[in-house]
Write a protein that holds these residues in place. Structure first.
Motif, PDB file in Angstrom:
ATOM      1  N   VAL A 144       0.843  -1.202   0.000  1.00 28.15           N
ATOM      2  CA  VAL A 144       0.000   0.000   0.000  1.00 28.15           C
ATOM      3  C   VAL A 144       0.877   1.250   0.000  1.00 28.15           C
ATOM      4  N   ILE A 145       1.911   1.258   0.823  1.00 23.92           N
ATOM      5  CA  ILE A 145       2.820   2.419   0.874  1.00 23.92           C
ATOM      6  C   ILE A 145       3.501   2.603  -0.473  1.00 23.92           C
ATOM      7  N   ASN A 146       3.939   1.519  -1.101  1.00 26.33           N
ATOM      8  CA  ASN A 146       4.560   1.626  -2.430  1.00 26.33           C
ATOM      9  C   ASN A 146       3.601   2.234  -3.445  1.00 26.33           C
ATOM     10  N   GLN A 147       2.335   1.859  -3.375  1.00 21.98           N
ATOM     11  CA  GLN A 147       1.348   2.432  -4.291  1.00 21.98           C
ATOM     12  C   GLN A 147       1.170   3.929  -4.032  1.00 21.98           C
ATOM     13  N   GLU A 148       1.139   4.322  -2.760  1.00 19.58           N
ATOM     14  CA  GLU A 148       1.027   5.743  -2.421  1.00 19.58           C
ATOM     15  C   GLU A 148       2.256   6.511  -2.885  1.00 19.58           C
ATOM     16  N   LEU A 149       3.443   5.899  -2.730  1.00 19.96           N
ATOM     17  CA  LEU A 149       4.680   6.548  -3.180  1.00 19.96           C
ATOM     18  C   LEU A 149       4.675   6.699  -4.700  1.00 19.96           C
ATOM     19  N   ASP A 150       4.229   5.674  -5.396  1.00 21.59           N
ATOM     20  CA  ASP A 150       4.149   5.758  -6.858  1.00 21.59           C
ATOM     21  C   ASP A 150       3.242   6.903  -7.282  1.00 21.59           C
ATOM     22  N   SER A 151       2.151   7.088  -6.563  1.00 27.90           N
ATOM     23  CA  SER A 151       1.247   8.189  -6.849  1.00 27.90           C
ATOM     24  C   SER A 151       1.960   9.534  -6.642  1.00 27.90           C
ATOM     25  N   SER A 152       2.749   9.629  -5.583  1.00 27.33           N
ATOM     26  CA  SER A 152       3.502  10.865  -5.325  1.00 27.33           C
ATOM     27  C   SER A 152       4.546  11.097  -6.413  1.00 27.33           C
ATOM     28  N   TYR A 153       5.193  10.036  -6.858  1.00 29.21           N
ATOM     29  CA  TYR A 153       6.177  10.167  -7.935  1.00 29.21           C
ATOM     30  C   TYR A 153       5.512  10.656  -9.212  1.00 29.21           C
ATOM     31  N   VAL A 154       4.327  10.190  -9.477  1.00 26.68           N
ATOM     32  CA  VAL A 154       3.590  10.638 -10.662  1.00 26.68           C
ATOM     33  C   VAL A 154       3.271  12.123 -10.532  1.00 26.68           C
ATOM     34  N   GLN A 155       2.888  12.576  -9.343  1.00 19.12           N
ATOM     35  CA  GLN A 155       2.599  13.998  -9.126  1.00 19.12           C
ATOM     36  C   GLN A 155       3.842  14.851  -9.384  1.00 19.12           C
ATOM     37  N   ILE A 156       4.982  14.390  -8.900  1.00 15.22           N
ATOM     38  CA  ILE A 156       6.234  15.120  -9.125  1.00 15.22           C
ATOM     39  C   ILE A 156       6.516  15.187 -10.623  1.00 15.22           C
ATOM     40  N   GLY A 157       6.352  14.080 -11.310  1.00 17.39           N
ATOM     41  CA  GLY A 157       6.584  14.054 -12.754  1.00 17.39           C
ATOM     42  C   GLY A 157       5.650  14.998 -13.493  1.00 17.39           C
ATOM     43  N   ARG A 158       4.399  15.030 -13.112  1.00 20.11           N
ATOM     44  CA  ARG A 158       3.440  15.941 -13.764  1.00 20.11           C
ATOM     45  C   ARG A 158       3.824  17.401 -13.539  1.00 20.11           C
ATOM     46  N   LYS A 159       4.208  17.724 -12.307  1.00 19.63           N
ATOM     47  CA  LYS A 159       4.611  19.096 -12.014  1.00 19.63           C
ATOM     48  C   LYS A 159       5.811  19.494 -12.870  1.00 19.63           C
ATOM     49  N   PHE A 160       6.737  18.583 -12.993  1.00 21.19           N
ATOM     50  CA  PHE A 160       7.925  18.859 -13.780  1.00 21.19           C
ATOM     51  C   PHE A 160       7.556  19.075 -15.253  1.00 21.19           C
ATOM     52  N   VAL A 161       6.753  18.191 -15.809  1.00 22.40           N
ATOM     53  CA  VAL A 161       6.349  18.302 -17.222  1.00 22.40           C
ATOM     54  C   VAL A 161       5.543  19.577 -17.434  1.00 22.40           C
ATOM     55  N   ASP A 162       4.616  19.893 -16.523  1.00 22.91           N
ATOM     56  CA  ASP A 162       3.826  21.122 -16.642  1.00 22.91           C
ATOM     57  C   ASP A 162       4.738  22.344 -16.624  1.00 22.91           C
ATOM     58  N   TYR A 163       5.712  22.350 -15.763  1.00 23.17           N
ATOM     59  CA  TYR A 163       6.635  23.479 -15.662  1.00 23.17           C
ATOM     60  C   TYR A 163       7.446  23.630 -16.948  1.00 23.17           C
ATOM     61  N   VAL A 164       7.949  22.512 -17.446  1.00 23.38           N
ATOM     62  CA  VAL A 164       8.743  22.555 -18.675  1.00 23.38           C
ATOM     63  C   VAL A 164       7.888  23.044 -19.847  1.00 23.38           C
ATOM     64  N   LEU A 165       6.650  22.601 -19.931  1.00 21.36           N
ATOM     65  CA  LEU A 165       5.774  23.009 -21.025  1.00 21.36           C
ATOM     66  C   LEU A 165       5.426  24.492 -20.934  1.00 21.36           C
ATOM     67  N   GLU A 166       5.213  24.996 -19.714  1.00 18.67           N
ATOM     68  CA  GLU A 166       4.850  26.406 -19.532  1.00 18.67           C
ATOM     69  C   GLU A 166       6.017  27.341 -19.804  1.00 18.67           C
ATOM     70  N   THR A 167       7.188  26.971 -19.321  1.00 19.44           N
ATOM     71  CA  THR A 167       8.324  27.888 -19.395  1.00 19.44           C
ATOM     72  C   THR A 167       9.280  27.557 -20.526  1.00 19.44           C
ATOM     73  N   GLY A 168       9.290  26.350 -20.961  1.00 19.71           N
ATOM     74  CA  GLY A 168      10.252  25.947 -21.981  1.00 19.71           C
ATOM     75  C   GLY A 168      11.644  25.770 -21.401  1.00 19.71           C
ATOM     76  N   GLU A 169      11.764  25.850 -20.117  1.00 17.53           N
ATOM     77  CA  GLU A 169      13.054  25.691 -19.454  1.00 17.53           C
ATOM     78  C   GLU A 169      13.073  24.393 -18.647  1.00 17.53           C
ATOM     79  N   MET A 170      14.302  23.962 -18.293  1.00 14.24           N
ATOM     80  CA  MET A 170      14.445  22.735 -17.527  1.00 14.24           C
ATOM     81  C   MET A 170      15.010  22.980 -16.120  1.00 14.24           C
TER      82      MET A 170
END
Length: 187
Positions: free
Chosen positions: A48-74
């Motif tokens: 269960v904890i691994n599933q919750e962590l995977d969900s958090s990792y997905v959130q981090i990835g989405r934030k990163f992709v959203d930021y890159v798409l908005e700003t064009g920077e890395m």
């Protein structure tokens, strides 16, 4: 009448022996089942904890992709809020993993103790058989002593013999080497 008493006493002794064996087996099965249930529960909690962590990792990835798409920077992005959520879960996961290791070790130790007890019971049965054979003059005192010493060494060196068998199971030593080392310990 004395023959009847002997038969009754023997039947009673056999009945008590069967009953005691059944109680021992039942209690061993019950304890083993409880330990296995606890182990499965701990592993489920980690899952269960691994599933919750995977969900958090997905959130981090989405934030990163959203930021890159908005700003064009890395450059870096702020994921501290997600990391704050992950930290207690990671700590709990580590605690559960330590508990699993402790429980698996405890189960293994109990199994070894049960196996050693079984070896001691086999020794006592062998001794009883040898005592009877000696009393009936089927074997000599010398044969009795030799056979009893061999059986006793198997019990005395049980843990070392068990380790040698485990080494062979893991492929650390050959079967020939295993047989030789066990023979040395039991003769």
């Amino acid at each position: 009448m004395s023959l009847f008493d002997k038969v009754t006493k023997t039947a009673s002794n056999i009945g008590n022996s069967v009953k005691n064996s059944a109680v021992k087996v039942g209690s061993n099965v019950s304890v083993t089942a409880q330990e296995q249930t606890e182990l499965v529960s701990l592993k489920a909690q980690i899952n269960v904890i691994n599933q919750e962590l995977d969900s958090s990792y997905v959130q981090i990835g989405r934030k990163f992709v959203d930021y890159v798409l908005e700003t064009g920077e890395m450059p870096g992005i702020d994921v501290s809020d997600t990391l704050k959520l992950i930290d207690p879960k990671m700590e709990r996961k580590q605690e559960l993993e330590k508990e699993i290791i402790r429980l698996e070790k405890e189960i293994k130790e109990k199994n070894v103790l049960r196996e050693k007890q079984r070896a001691e019971e086999e020794f006592l049965a062998e001794k009883e058989k040898l005592d009877k054979a000696l009393a009936m003059d089927i074997i000599s005192q010398e044969d009795y002593n030799v056979k009893l010493a061999v059986a006793k060494k198997k019990v005395d060196n049980y843990i070392e013999i068990r380790k040698i068998e485990q080494q062979a199971e893991m492929g650390l030593i050959t079967n020939e080497e295993k047989e030789k080392r066990i023979r040395e310990l039991s003769e």
